[in-house]
Design an enzyme around this catalytic site. Sequence first.
Site, PDB file in Angstrom:
ATOM      1  N   GLU A 232       0.828  -1.216   0.000  1.00 18.29           N
ATOM      2  CA  GLU A 232       0.000   0.000   0.000  1.00 18.29           C
ATOM      3  C   GLU A 232       0.859   1.262   0.000  1.00 18.29           C
ATOM      4  O   GLU A 232       0.375   2.357  -0.261  1.00 18.29           O
ATOM      5  CB  GLU A 232      -0.944   0.008   1.214  1.00 18.29           C
ATOM      6  CG  GLU A 232      -0.272   0.161   2.581  1.00 18.29           C
ATOM      7  CD  GLU A 232       0.222  -1.165   3.173  1.00 18.29           C
ATOM      8  OE1 GLU A 232       0.548  -2.083   2.391  1.00 18.29           O
ATOM      9  OE2 GLU A 232       0.286  -1.257   4.411  1.00 18.29           O
ATOM     10  N   CYS A 337      16.408  -6.643   1.246  1.00 18.82           N
ATOM     11  CA  CYS A 337      16.476  -7.799   2.144  1.00 18.82           C
ATOM     12  C   CYS A 337      17.827  -8.487   2.027  1.00 18.82           C
ATOM     13  O   CYS A 337      18.164  -9.336   2.836  1.00 18.82           O
ATOM     14  CB  CYS A 337      15.363  -8.777   1.831  1.00 18.82           C
ATOM     15  SG  CYS A 337      15.561  -9.525   0.219  1.00 18.82           S
TER      16      CYS A 337
HETATM   17  P1  NAD Z   1       5.645  -5.585   5.740  1.00 14.16           P
HETATM   18  O1  NAD Z   1       5.737  -6.932   6.347  1.00 14.16           O
HETATM   19  O2  NAD Z   1       5.287  -4.447   6.618  1.00 14.16           O
HETATM   20  O3  NAD Z   1       4.550  -5.578   4.555  1.00 14.16           O
HETATM   21  C1  NAD Z   1       4.588  -6.547   3.545  1.00 14.16           C
HETATM   22  C2  NAD Z   1       3.178  -6.788   3.053  1.00 14.16           C
HETATM   23  O4  NAD Z   1       2.396  -7.321   4.122  1.00 14.16           O
HETATM   24  C3  NAD Z   1       2.478  -5.512   2.594  1.00 14.16           C
HETATM   25  O5  NAD Z   1       1.774  -5.790   1.419  1.00 14.16           O
HETATM   26  C4  NAD Z   1       1.544  -5.174   3.751  1.00 14.16           C
HETATM   27  O6  NAD Z   1       0.371  -4.540   3.331  1.00 14.16           O
HETATM   28  C5  NAD Z   1       1.231  -6.526   4.344  1.00 14.16           C
HETATM   29  N1  NAD Z   1       1.009  -6.492   5.796  1.00 14.16           N
HETATM   30  C6  NAD Z   1       1.614  -5.689   6.701  1.00 14.16           C
HETATM   31  N2  NAD Z   1       1.184  -5.979   7.935  1.00 14.16           N
HETATM   32  C7  NAD Z   1       0.296  -6.990   7.823  1.00 14.16           C
HETATM   33  C8  NAD Z   1      -0.485  -7.730   8.750  1.00 14.16           C
HETATM   34  N3  NAD Z   1      -0.443  -7.492  10.060  1.00 14.16           N
HETATM   35  N4  NAD Z   1      -1.277  -8.720   8.287  1.00 14.16           N
HETATM   36  C9  NAD Z   1      -1.338  -8.981   6.971  1.00 14.16           C
HETATM   37  N5  NAD Z   1      -0.627  -8.305   6.042  1.00 14.16           N
HETATM   38  C10 NAD Z   1       0.184  -7.321   6.456  1.00 14.16           C
HETATM   39  O7  NAD Z   1       7.036  -5.327   4.985  1.00 14.16           O
HETATM   40  P2  NAD Z   1       7.527  -3.998   4.270  1.00 14.16           P
HETATM   41  O8  NAD Z   1       7.843  -2.978   5.298  1.00 14.16           O
HETATM   42  O9  NAD Z   1       6.628  -3.640   3.172  1.00 14.16           O
HETATM   43  O10 NAD Z   1       8.887  -4.524   3.594  1.00 14.16           O
HETATM   44  C11 NAD Z   1      10.096  -4.595   4.265  1.00 14.16           C
HETATM   45  C12 NAD Z   1      10.366  -5.985   4.780  1.00 14.16           C
HETATM   46  O11 NAD Z   1      10.304  -6.924   3.727  1.00 14.16           O
HETATM   47  C13 NAD Z   1      11.766  -6.127   5.366  1.00 14.16           C
HETATM   48  O12 NAD Z   1      11.675  -6.869   6.543  1.00 14.16           O
HETATM   49  C14 NAD Z   1      12.532  -6.879   4.294  1.00 14.16           C
HETATM   50  O13 NAD Z   1      13.631  -7.616   4.759  1.00 14.16           O
HETATM   51  C15 NAD Z   1      11.456  -7.775   3.786  1.00 14.16           C
HETATM   52  N6  NAD Z   1      11.792  -8.293   2.473  1.00 14.16           N
HETATM   53  C16 NAD Z   1      12.184  -9.585   2.394  1.00 14.16           C
HETATM   54  C17 NAD Z   1      12.560 -10.129   1.187  1.00 14.16           C
HETATM   55  C18 NAD Z   1      13.015 -11.550   1.097  1.00 14.16           C
HETATM   56  O14 NAD Z   1      13.202 -12.029  -0.003  1.00 14.16           O
HETATM   57  N7  NAD Z   1      13.209 -12.265   2.191  1.00 14.16           N
HETATM   58  C19 NAD Z   1      12.505  -9.339   0.028  1.00 14.16           C
HETATM   59  C20 NAD Z   1      12.075  -8.020   0.126  1.00 14.16           C
HETATM   60  C21 NAD Z   1      11.717  -7.503   1.373  1.00 14.16           C
END
Ligand code: NAD
Length: 540
Positions: A232, A337
């Site tokens: 979002e 990440c």
């Molecule tokens: P986030 O977990 O806050 O959000 C990711 C997705 O989950 C979003 O679409 C969000 O709307 C949704 N979301 C958030 N809270 C939720 C909840 N309580 N219930 C259900 N859905 C929910 O992550 P972010 O801040 O967007 O991205 C950064 C994170 O992503 C970092 O921790 C990074 O390391 C990780 N990441 C990991 C990889 C990998 O390959 N391991 C790749 C890219 C990013």
Amino acid sequence: MANLAPQLGGAAVAPLANSTPASTSNDAPTAASNDQLAATSPSTALPYLARSYAFADYATANNWIGGSFRPGSLGRQLPVDNPRYGKVMGQVTLSDSRDVQAAVDAAKMALPAWKNTPIKERAQVMYRLKALLERDMDELCWLLAAENGKTYAEAKGDIDKGIECIEFAASLPNLAIGGQADVSRGVNCETTFEPLGIVGGVVPFNFPIMVPLWMIPNALVGGNCFILKPSEVVPFGAMRLAFYLKEAGLPDGVFQTINGQQPAVEALVDHPDIKAIGFVGSTRVAHLLYARGSALGKRMLCLGGAKNHVLVVPDADVELSASNIVASSFGCAGQRCMASSLMVAVGPTGRIIDAMVATARKIKLGEDMGAVISTVAKARILRYIDEAEAAGAKVLVDGRGATVAGCPDGNWVGPTILDFVRADMPAACDEIFGPVLSIVRTQTLDQAIAVENANVYGNGAAIFTTSGAVARYAVDRLEAGMVGVNIGVPVPREPFSFGGFGDSKFGHGDLTGIDGYRFWTRAKKVTTKWALQADQNWMN
Ligand code: NAD
């Protein structure tokens, strides 16, 4: 100007070709409406146009359901900020289970024809999608820069790596042919891979095009209908993907998007007709959703956060190590990440640290390195720096208080290097997800490996050394899914698959490469016997 480009797309590769912006960088922050931009666009049908770093307003990102945009049922929107300007650039619609149901209904209409389309024809959409992304590359880079705060070159790395995933999926007709063998006289066994049906993906903010493309091409060529929940925080790039897939010939309902937050995600995970969910994001949410979906008997693969360790030994090449580690730690403002966020310096490595400091100080904020995603993220990052300093860490390069001319309200944090961080400090253990590199000192390689292995994450790790024996010793012992030797961002490139260990991944297998295809399909095993029946066969 520091060269952060070699590893910006997340892939450990040679410098990305043609990464110079076609438009001028750092244009004056004059506002332009999307309509004004559209008037000069080669592809005027497409929304969310961008031409430079200049601020522009965007139309609301609605849901893409059944081949058209519509607002979410909640009737509410969330503001989307441009991180470079710290200013609202548009809105994203919020959705709940009613919108997910509408997308599932449209997918059910589309699924029978799509799954019965030969895989070679499904793959043709990927060739066209690649061509469309290449056609609009320049504009798309600027769009990602606007919504995510990346630099143009970083945005290009994001899209380039996404294109590699498209290329891989386009090759699936050659790879995914299953297998067959005669296992007995007259008896043949055959394995084929069937689509699961309707599947979903939930993605983070940091790679608005690449991470969705880790999933979408494999799932679509596999014969599924795919529902994406974009971040979002950066919804516009995903909206463009919807347009491109339609232009590439994908039937309506085969790819759809549902925008929003937790209610939209939970509705996707809970819907009984959605058979699998790929998730990429923070560990907290990855774990929650993995548990939720698995309890429903759903196929789940949830990639989480990371704290990637880079081990440096005294024989490491000074220039190579310094440039790679700096690019890894500060590319995409540390919001990768696979960023190296903890360096374990083994023994006398002062020359390398000095070179890193000199390289980091040359980075021009706003040109070589972008803004962090939000004011909340900025406050979190600064807090980690302050607390580490208060606990005894030495700040070698200080990104606090950094600003960029013309963008006074942007979410800026400069490159920061903290030395003499203790392994038990939060700066050494937590994912800060910003441009902060903590250095922990050890006397021996075994101690350094122990520091890496003690962390709960296991996405990436790397060692810098000129000794093959030392490299091999470390590679064999590091507890990480993706390990690099003299490479700061050891992202496997296609066809090799991407995925970590430990709290960086919940679920079996990897998300890209052939593992990704397997995730979105199920194996059907057919055993056949066609023996001639002597007594009842027309041949006698
Ligand atoms: P986030 O977990 O806050 O959000 C990711 C997705 O989950 C979003 O679409 C969000 O709307 C949704 N979301 C958030 N809270 C939720 C909840 N309580 N219930 C259900 N859905 C929910 O992550 P972010 O801040 O967007 O991205 C950064 C994170 O992503 C970092 O921790 C990074 O390391 C990780 N990441 C990991 C990889 C990998 O390959 N391991 C790749 C890219 C990013």
